[in-house]
Design an enzyme around this catalytic site. Structure first.
Site, PDB file in Angstrom:
ATOM      1  N   PRO A  21      -2.763   1.037 -11.201  1.00 12.65           N
ATOM      2  CA  PRO A  21      -3.652  -0.129 -11.335  1.00 12.65           C
ATOM      3  C   PRO A  21      -4.860   0.035 -10.423  1.00 12.65           C
ATOM      4  O   PRO A  21      -4.709   0.373  -9.253  1.00 12.65           O
ATOM      5  CB  PRO A  21      -2.768  -1.303 -10.861  1.00 12.65           C
ATOM      6  CG  PRO A  21      -1.661  -0.695 -10.068  1.00 12.65           C
ATOM      7  CD  PRO A  21      -1.484   0.709 -10.569  1.00 12.65           C
ATOM      8  N   GLN A  75      -0.260  -6.303 -13.337  1.00 14.34           N
ATOM      9  CA  GLN A  75      -0.025  -6.428 -11.897  1.00 14.34           C
ATOM     10  C   GLN A  75      -0.618  -7.739 -11.381  1.00 14.34           C
ATOM     11  O   GLN A  75      -1.777  -8.055 -11.632  1.00 14.34           O
ATOM     12  CB  GLN A  75      -0.644  -5.266 -11.121  1.00 14.34           C
ATOM     13  CG  GLN A  75      -0.126  -5.283  -9.683  1.00 14.34           C
ATOM     14  CD  GLN A  75      -0.827  -4.324  -8.757  1.00 14.34           C
ATOM     15  OE1 GLN A  75      -2.036  -4.425  -8.564  1.00 14.34           O
ATOM     16  NE2 GLN A  75      -0.074  -3.403  -8.184  1.00 14.34           N
ATOM     17  N   CYS A 105      -2.129  -3.866  -1.350  1.00 17.86           N
ATOM     18  CA  CYS A 105      -3.591  -3.889  -1.209  1.00 17.86           C
ATOM     19  C   CYS A 105      -3.964  -4.152   0.259  1.00 17.86           C
ATOM     20  O   CYS A 105      -3.506  -5.123   0.853  1.00 17.86           O
ATOM     21  CB  CYS A 105      -4.211  -4.957  -2.115  1.00 17.86           C
ATOM     22  SG  CYS A 105      -6.003  -5.023  -1.909  1.00 17.86           S
ATOM     23  N   LYS A 144       4.668  -2.567  -6.230  1.00 15.59           N
ATOM     24  CA  LYS A 144       3.901  -1.420  -5.734  1.00 15.59           C
ATOM     25  C   LYS A 144       3.493  -1.725  -4.304  1.00 15.59           C
ATOM     26  O   LYS A 144       2.853  -2.758  -4.043  1.00 15.59           O
ATOM     27  CB  LYS A 144       2.682  -1.172  -6.616  1.00 15.59           C
ATOM     28  CG  LYS A 144       1.822  -0.001  -6.145  1.00 15.59           C
ATOM     29  CD  LYS A 144       0.830   0.403  -7.242  1.00 15.59           C
ATOM     30  CE  LYS A 144      -0.125   1.490  -6.786  1.00 15.59           C
ATOM     31  NZ  LYS A 144      -1.183   0.976  -5.891  1.00 15.59           N
ATOM     32  N   ASN A 204       2.957   7.896  -5.294  1.00 16.59           N
ATOM     33  CA  ASN A 204       1.534   7.697  -5.565  1.00 16.59           C
ATOM     34  C   ASN A 204       0.742   8.117  -4.325  1.00 16.59           C
ATOM     35  O   ASN A 204       1.200   7.934  -3.206  1.00 16.59           O
ATOM     36  CB  ASN A 204       1.283   6.216  -5.902  1.00 16.59           C
ATOM     37  CG  ASN A 204      -0.188   5.831  -5.938  1.00 16.59           C
ATOM     38  OD1 ASN A 204      -0.607   4.921  -5.231  1.00 16.59           O
ATOM     39  ND2 ASN A 204      -0.971   6.512  -6.746  1.00 16.59           N
ATOM     40  N   GLY A 205      -0.432   8.676  -4.605  1.00 19.95           N
ATOM     41  CA  GLY A 205      -1.324   9.042  -3.518  1.00 19.95           C
ATOM     42  C   GLY A 205      -1.752  10.495  -3.622  1.00 19.95           C
ATOM     43  O   GLY A 205      -0.940  11.411  -3.479  1.00 19.95           O
ATOM     44  N   ASP A 206      -3.046  10.691  -3.944  1.00 17.85           N
ATOM     45  CA  ASP A 206      -3.679  12.011  -3.937  1.00 17.85           C
ATOM     46  C   ASP A 206      -3.245  12.936  -5.073  1.00 17.85           C
ATOM     47  O   ASP A 206      -3.511  14.142  -5.000  1.00 17.85           O
ATOM     48  CB  ASP A 206      -3.443  12.747  -2.596  1.00 17.85           C
ATOM     49  CG  ASP A 206      -3.994  11.975  -1.405  1.00 17.85           C
ATOM     50  OD1 ASP A 206      -4.785  11.029  -1.623  1.00 17.85           O
ATOM     51  OD2 ASP A 206      -3.628  12.314  -0.265  1.00 17.85           O
ATOM     52  N   ARG A 227      -7.335   7.502  -8.480  1.00 18.89           N
ATOM     53  CA  ARG A 227      -8.747   7.897  -8.408  1.00 18.89           C
ATOM     54  C   ARG A 227      -9.076   9.140  -9.224  1.00 18.89           C
ATOM     55  O   ARG A 227     -10.167   9.236  -9.791  1.00 18.89           O
ATOM     56  CB  ARG A 227      -9.144   8.115  -6.936  1.00 18.89           C
ATOM     57  CG  ARG A 227      -9.204   6.808  -6.151  1.00 18.89           C
ATOM     58  CD  ARG A 227      -9.233   7.063  -4.671  1.00 18.89           C
ATOM     59  NE  ARG A 227      -7.975   7.687  -4.222  1.00 18.89           N
ATOM     60  CZ  ARG A 227      -7.754   8.109  -2.990  1.00 18.89           C
ATOM     61  NH1 ARG A 227      -8.687   7.975  -2.075  1.00 18.89           N
ATOM     62  NH2 ARG A 227      -6.590   8.649  -2.676  1.00 18.89           N
TER      63      ARG A 227
HETATM   64  C1  LIG Z   1     -11.258   1.292  -7.089  1.00 25.14           C
HETATM   65  C2  LIG Z   1      -9.788   1.105  -6.763  1.00 25.14           C
HETATM   66  C3  LIG Z   1      -9.159  -0.063  -7.106  1.00 25.14           C
HETATM   67  C4  LIG Z   1      -7.789  -0.246  -6.831  1.00 25.14           C
HETATM   68  N1  LIG Z   1      -7.183  -1.397  -7.251  1.00 25.14           N
HETATM   69  C5  LIG Z   1      -5.824  -1.513  -7.108  1.00 25.14           C
HETATM   70  C6  LIG Z   1      -5.136  -2.605  -7.685  1.00 25.14           C
HETATM   71  O1  LIG Z   1      -5.714  -3.477  -8.352  1.00 25.14           O
HETATM   72  N2  LIG Z   1      -3.778  -2.669  -7.495  1.00 25.14           N
HETATM   73  C7  LIG Z   1      -3.088  -1.698  -6.780  1.00 25.14           C
HETATM   74  O2  LIG Z   1      -1.862  -1.778  -6.647  1.00 25.14           O
HETATM   75  N3  LIG Z   1      -3.738  -0.649  -6.233  1.00 25.14           N
HETATM   76  C8  LIG Z   1      -5.060  -0.526  -6.404  1.00 25.14           C
HETATM   77  N4  LIG Z   1      -5.693   0.590  -5.928  1.00 25.14           N
HETATM   78  C9  LIG Z   1      -4.884   1.658  -5.308  1.00 25.14           C
HETATM   79  C10 LIG Z   1      -4.429   2.681  -6.367  1.00 25.14           C
HETATM   80  O3  LIG Z   1      -3.597   2.097  -7.335  1.00 25.14           O
HETATM   81  C11 LIG Z   1      -3.646   3.828  -5.701  1.00 25.14           C
HETATM   82  O4  LIG Z   1      -2.520   3.292  -5.061  1.00 25.14           O
HETATM   83  C12 LIG Z   1      -4.498   4.557  -4.663  1.00 25.14           C
HETATM   84  O5  LIG Z   1      -5.807   4.797  -5.133  1.00 25.14           O
HETATM   85  C13 LIG Z   1      -3.846   5.902  -4.278  1.00 25.14           C
HETATM   86  O6  LIG Z   1      -3.647   6.703  -5.407  1.00 25.14           O
HETATM   87  P1  LIG Z   1      -4.681   7.885  -5.834  1.00 25.14           P
HETATM   88  O7  LIG Z   1      -4.797   8.803  -4.663  1.00 25.14           O
HETATM   89  O8  LIG Z   1      -4.050   8.499  -7.038  1.00 25.14           O
HETATM   90  O9  LIG Z   1      -5.989   7.216  -6.111  1.00 25.14           O
HETATM   91  C14 LIG Z   1      -7.059   0.770  -6.161  1.00 25.14           C
HETATM   92  C15 LIG Z   1      -7.716   1.957  -5.795  1.00 25.14           C
HETATM   93  C16 LIG Z   1      -9.060   2.133  -6.090  1.00 25.14           C
HETATM   94  C17 LIG Z   1      -9.713   3.426  -5.701  1.00 25.14           C
END
Ligand SMILES: Cc1cc2nc3c(=O)[nH]c(=O)nc-3n(C[C@H](O)[C@H](O)[C@H](O)COP(=O)(O)O)c2cc1C
Length: 321
Positions: A21, A75, A105, A144, A204-206, A227
């Site tokens: 999300p 979510q 968050c 989450k 999750n993460g990276d 991302r």
């Molecule tokens: C622009 C943006 C908006 C996000 N909005 C949410 C959100 O609405 N809900 C949530 O649980 N995480 C949110 N996240 C976090 C992502 O879901 C994820 O946990 C975080 O980016 C790490 O994963 P990644 O490295 O694959 O990006 C957001 C991240 C970004 C960059």
């Protein structure tokens, strides 16, 4: 009806691969675009306030989805169990596959309102929310969250309490609240958590693409990509299909823009498409002036014309700019 719609998390085929999300990114247009790339990806909405959902028609509209998006999870964030319960009942009527509760968050505004990450410091409240949704509906309830507030010491007790309260899936972003988005995500506490829990756990993460997720997955049930998927729905494909031609890239950009236009006026679509375009343009060797000319296209006609030039070649766009 989609057969995966009412499947419990425990019964979902492995690996469970999800679009994370992301507020301002994972709207219906982007979710539909990703669905076109992969039938298997599990899609999540942008986070939405449970209280706001009940009060605001605009927020309810934001969660409207197309059946192709299934399995589709909404979510919610907030801290009022009653609001979560009421919102979940409405969402169940709308046929969503489940509700995911945001407990990760780190934004200051969210945490100051005792929402998001702050729930990691208020275990009783967090569990009351899960119980309120799980007790009122037949939908899947997931959470989450992050490793913890400033370390991972409480991850297992916290997640175990959420499972006892009714959560049927836990996703962990491998950073603490304190870290925000800095440093590298640490997945080792997530693997340890999986050993302790009876429900599926997602990491999750990276994660940069599907194969990277598979390589990191270890004992987990799946992973989320966030991302890396912005302007890059190819992230969900196997390696051989992840390097599209210039023409294919521009075609997807146009398709994405068209999907956005289905539920927005042109002015808003052009503005909101910019965030995605930053991602798409990472894939091009493009002169700075050409990049700026695309990102600053003042209206729809200019945007579409510049995309047409890009399709003819980055140098064509650069020369015109
Ligand atoms: C622009 C943006 C908006 C996000 N909005 C949410 C959100 O609405 N809900 C949530 O649980 N995480 C949110 N996240 C976090 C992502 O879901 C994820 O946990 C975080 O980016 C790490 O994963 P990644 O490295 O694959 O990006 C957001 C991240 C970004 C960059």
């Amino acid at each position: 009806m989609n057969t995966t719609l009412n499947r419990s998390w425990a019964d979902m085929p492995r690996p469970i691969v999800c679009l994370a999300p992301m507020d301002g990114i994972t709207d219906s247009a982007f979710r539909r675009l990703v669905r076109g790339f992969s039938a298997e990806v599990v899609l999540f909405s942008e986070f939405t306030s449970a209280d706001g959902f009940l009060r605001s028609e605009r927020l309810r509209q934001r969660l409207v989805y197309d059946p192709v998006e299934h399995p589709y999870f909404v979510q919610l964030f907030g801290n009022n169990p009653e609001a979560f319960r009421e919102a979940a009942l409405v969402l169940e009527q709308q046929g969503v596959a489940g509700v995911d509760i945001n407990m990760g968050c780190p934004s200051r505004k969210i945490v100051h309102s005792q929402h998001g990450s702050d729930l990691m410091r208020n275990v009783q409240q967090a569990c009351d929310i899960v119980t309120a949704v799980a007790g009122a509906t037949r939908m899947q309830v997931s959470v989450k969250t992050r490793l913890g507030w400033n370390n991972a010491d409480n991850l297992i007790p916290f997640a175990s309490a959420l499972v006892d309260a009714g959560a049927s899936l836990i996703t962990i972003h491998g950073r603490t609240y304190d870290q925000g988005f800095s440093g590298r995500a640490d997945w080792s506490p997530i693997y340890a958590l999986k050993e302790a829990l009876s429900v599926p756990v997602l990491g999750n993460g990276d994660v940069s693409h599907r194969d990277d997720g598979l390589a990191r997955m270890g004992n987990l049930d799946g992973f989320m990509i966030g991302r890396a998927a912005i302007g890059n729905p190819w992230a969900f494909l196997p390696e051989a299909q992840r390097t599209p031609s210039l023409q294919a890239r521009v075609d997807v950009m146009r398709r994405h823009y068209e999907l956005m236009r289905q539920d927005r006026p042109p002015r808003r679509a052009v503005l909101e498409f910019r965030k995605h375009m930053v991602g798409y343009l990472r894939g091009f060797d493009l002169a700075k002036s050409a990049r700026i000319s695309l990102l600053q296209a003042p209206d729809e006609a200019a945007l579409l014309q510049r995309l047409e030039l890009l399709a003819q070649g980055p140098h064509v766009l650069a020369r015109a700019g």
